[in-house]
Design an enzyme around this catalytic site. Structure first.
Site, PDB file in Angstrom:
ATOM      1  N   CYS A  80       0.837  -1.205   0.000  1.00 37.16           N
ATOM      2  CA  CYS A  80       0.000   0.000   0.000  1.00 37.16           C
ATOM      3  C   CYS A  80       0.878   1.264   0.000  1.00 37.16           C
ATOM      4  CB  CYS A  80      -0.986  -0.025   1.170  1.00 37.16           C
ATOM      5  SG  CYS A  80      -2.351   1.152   1.019  1.00 37.16           S
ATOM      6  N   HIS A 184      -3.616  -5.197   0.606  1.00 40.79           N
ATOM      7  CA  HIS A 184      -3.043  -5.620   1.893  1.00 40.79           C
ATOM      8  C   HIS A 184      -3.061  -7.140   1.994  1.00 40.79           C
ATOM      9  CE1 HIS A 184      -2.716  -1.698   3.967  1.00 40.79           C
ATOM     10  NE2 HIS A 184      -3.698  -1.364   3.157  1.00 40.79           N
ATOM     11  N   GLU A 186      -1.920  -8.907   4.351  1.00 40.68           N
ATOM     12  CA  GLU A 186      -2.210  -9.281   5.750  1.00 40.68           C
ATOM     13  C   GLU A 186      -3.691  -9.219   6.088  1.00 40.68           C
ATOM     14  OE1 GLU A 186      -1.765  -4.797   5.973  1.00 40.68           O
ATOM     15  OE2 GLU A 186      -0.988  -6.440   4.759  1.00 40.68           O
TER      16      GLU A 186
END
Length: 202
Positions: A80, A184, A186
């Site tokens: 990002c 993202h 994660e």
């Protein structure tokens, strides 16, 4: 394998830490130049203000360190904002000069204050990534600024994009030892795990 996670007050450090740890690797949080030793890969998470991010990198003497490791043997993943800082100019909360590894600007996605928050399908250019993500190419995005005006010379490094608000948003860029994603991993559940495995095995 020691995986460095850059701490520059730009969020999601521990989400990335936990993902790396659960995959069986050794995560190491890096906050200054002295902690940069003995890492095999580097991850740069990113949530927050681009202007403040660049300030923090310079204050902690990490900006030049990143610049020195471009075109090196160290694989780097930018997530990002961690992707956006490698561009020339960033305009979030003020104008800042990035690392200039990518000739592009980081500007608002839309003049109508739109945010891209949620799941979007990434259209991969890479055969390798298409073979990993055969049936499901959805990833989690959370941003209001994006890479724009990517120079023709750098467009050949574009490995994936999404379409948002009638615009093509660069979402995966792979150049030299750098891999950058606008989404993202994660937060992208099973696809995020798959993508992180892909980076860690490069």
């Amino acid at each position: 394998m020691n995986v460095g996670i850059l701490n520059y007050d730009a969020g999601n450090i521990y989400s990335v830490y936990n993902l790396i740890y659960n995959l069986g690797f050794t995560p190491k949080i890096i906050s200054n130049k002295s902690e940069f030793k003995n890492i095999d890969k580097l991850i740069i998470p990113g949530v927050g203000s681009a202007y403040r991010c660049i300030e923090n990198l310079k204050k902690n003497k990490l900006f030049d360190l990143l610049s020195d490791n471009l075109n090196s043997e160290l694989p780097i993943l930018g997530i990002c904002l961690g992707l956006q800082i490698f561009c020339e100019n960033l305009y979030e909360n003020g104008e800042a000069n990035g690392l200039k590894f990518l000739k592009a600007k980081v500007q608002k996605i839309s003049q109508h204050n739109k945010f891209n928050i949620g799941w979007s399908k990434v259209e991969f250019k890479s055969n390798e990534l298409n073979s990993i993500f055969i049936n499901n190419k959805d990833f989690y995005f959370c941003h209001s600024f994006s890479i724009q005006e990517l120079d023709k010379k750098d467009q050949k490094f574009l490995e994936g994009h999404i379409k948002f608000d009638q615009k093509v948003i660069p979402s995966v860029i792979k150049k030299e030892n750098f891999l950058g994603v606008q989404f993202h991993p994660e937060k992208s559940q099973i696809n995020g795990v798959k993508f992180m495995k892909y980076f860690l095995n490069i």
